[in-house]
Scaffold this active site. Structure first.
Site, mmCIF file in Angstrom:
data_model
loop_
_atom_site.group_PDB
_atom_site.id
_atom_site.type_symbol
_atom_site.label_atom_id
_atom_site.label_comp_id
_atom_site.label_asym_id
_atom_site.label_seq_id
_atom_site.Cartn_x
_atom_site.Cartn_y
_atom_site.Cartn_z
ATOM 1 N N HIS A 141 0.831 -1.204 0.000
ATOM 2 C CA HIS A 141 0.000 0.000 0.000
ATOM 3 C C HIS A 141 0.863 1.251 0.000
ATOM 4 C CE1 HIS A 141 0.466 1.809 4.058
ATOM 5 N NE2 HIS A 141 0.762 0.585 4.436
ATOM 6 N N CYS A 142 0.283 2.328 -0.494
ATOM 7 C CA CYS A 142 0.858 3.658 -0.352
ATOM 8 C C CYS A 142 -0.236 4.526 0.259
ATOM 9 C CB CYS A 142 1.362 4.193 -1.687
ATOM 10 S SG CYS A 142 0.125 4.222 -3.006
ATOM 11 N N ASN A 143 -0.220 5.809 0.022
ATOM 12 C CA ASN A 143 -1.241 6.662 0.623
ATOM 13 C C ASN A 143 -2.609 6.422 -0.032
ATOM 14 O OD1 ASN A 143 -2.634 8.595 2.008
ATOM 15 N ND2 ASN A 143 -1.300 10.301 1.495
#
Length: 236
Positions: free
Chosen positions: A125-127
C-alpha cells in the site's frame, strides 16, 4: 536479489489460464472500493493507507506482511501501525516522474516472495493506492507470470480499477519488461555454456588481435620497401 518463488509460467500455466488471470473476477467496481484493498494474487493484496489501518480486516484477510510505500513527507501518517502483528518493510519513494523505481523494486519483490514462501500474504500500500504501490505491483505481476507489461497492467487494473501510475512510472514499467527478460535469459544459460562462450569469444578476440598485428607488420614491410624504391628512383 533472487526470487524465492518460481514464476507461474514455469509451472505449466496455459495461455487460456493466463488470459483468465488478466481478465480477473469481473467484479463490478464502486467508488468506495478504492478505500479497500483488492486481491491481485493469492499471496498479494494492493490498496491504500486506509486498508492498513484495520487490524481486524488485515487479520481476516490472512495478511502477514505489509509493504508500506510512501513519500518521505508522508511518514507521519503512512507508517507501520501494528509492528507486533505483521512484518513490515517501508520504502521511501517520491511520487514523481523522476523517481527511480527499478532500483528499489528488487527489495520489494524479495519481501513479497519471502512472505509467500512462508505461507503468508502481503499487502502493498501507499497513501492512495493509485500510483506508487500499483507501479510496484504491476512490475511484480509482470515478472511473476513472465508476461508483457500491458498484460500485467491490465491484470492489476481489472482488480483495482482506480490505479493510475504516473508517466515516469509507466515508462519504467515498460523498461522493466526487457530487464527481467534479460535476467531470465542469463539464468537459463548453463554456466558451463557461458564459460565456453566466454572462452570462445576470448580466442576470437585474441585471433583478431593477432590478425591486426600481422597486418601492421605487413604494412610496415610494404612501407619500408616503398621507401627504398622511392629512394632509388630519386638517385636514377
Amino acid at each position: 536479489m533472487t526470487s524465492v518463488l518460481p514464476p507461474q509460467s514455469q509451472m505449466g500455466i496455459t495461455e487460456d489460464q493466463l488470459r483468465e488471470l488478466i481478465q480477473g473476477p469481473g467484479e463490478e467496481w464502486s467508488y468506495d472500493m478504492r478505500r479497500r484493498c483488492q486481491e491481485i494474487l493469492p499471496h498479494l493484496y494492493l490498496g491504500p493507507l486506509q486498508a492498513s489501518k484495520s487490524l481486524e480486516t488485515l487479520q481476516a484477510l490472512g495478511i502477514t506482511h505489509i509493504l508500506c510505500i510512501r513519500d518521505a513527507k508522508e511518514a507521519f501518517a503512512v507508517r507501520p501501525r501494528f509492528p507486533d502483528n505483521f512484518k513490515y518493510m517501508t520504502l521511501n519513494v517520491e511520487d514523481s516522474e523522476e523517481q527511480n523505481l527499478i532500483r528499489l523494486f528488487p527489495q520489494a519483490k524479495e519481501f513479497i516472495d519471502i512472505g509467500a514462501a512462508q505461507g503468508g500474504r502481503t499487502l502493498v500500500h501507499c497513501n492512495g493506492g493509485i500510483s506508487l504501490s500499483p507501479a510496484f505491483v504491476v512490475m511484480y505481476v509482470m515478472q511473476h507470470y513472465q508476461m508483457a507489461w500491458e498484460d500485467a497492467l491490465h491484470m492489476v487494473q481489472n482488480r483495482r480499477y482506480c490505479i493510475s501510475p504516473n508517466g515516469g512510472f509507466m515508462t519504467q514499467i515498460k523498461e522493466y519488461e526487457s530487464i527481467y527478460k534479460a535476467g531470465l535469459a542469463v539464468q537459463r544459460f548453463p554456466p558451463q555454456q557461458q564459460q565456453r562462450v566466454v572462452s570462445r569469444r576470448k580466442r576470437e578476440d585474441d585471433e583478431d588481435d593477432e590478425d591486426v598485428r600481422d597486418q601492421d607488420r605487413k604494412r610496415i614491410l610494404v612501407d619500408d620497401d616503398g621507401d627504398n624504391d622511392d629512394g632509388n628512383a630519386m638517385q636514377s
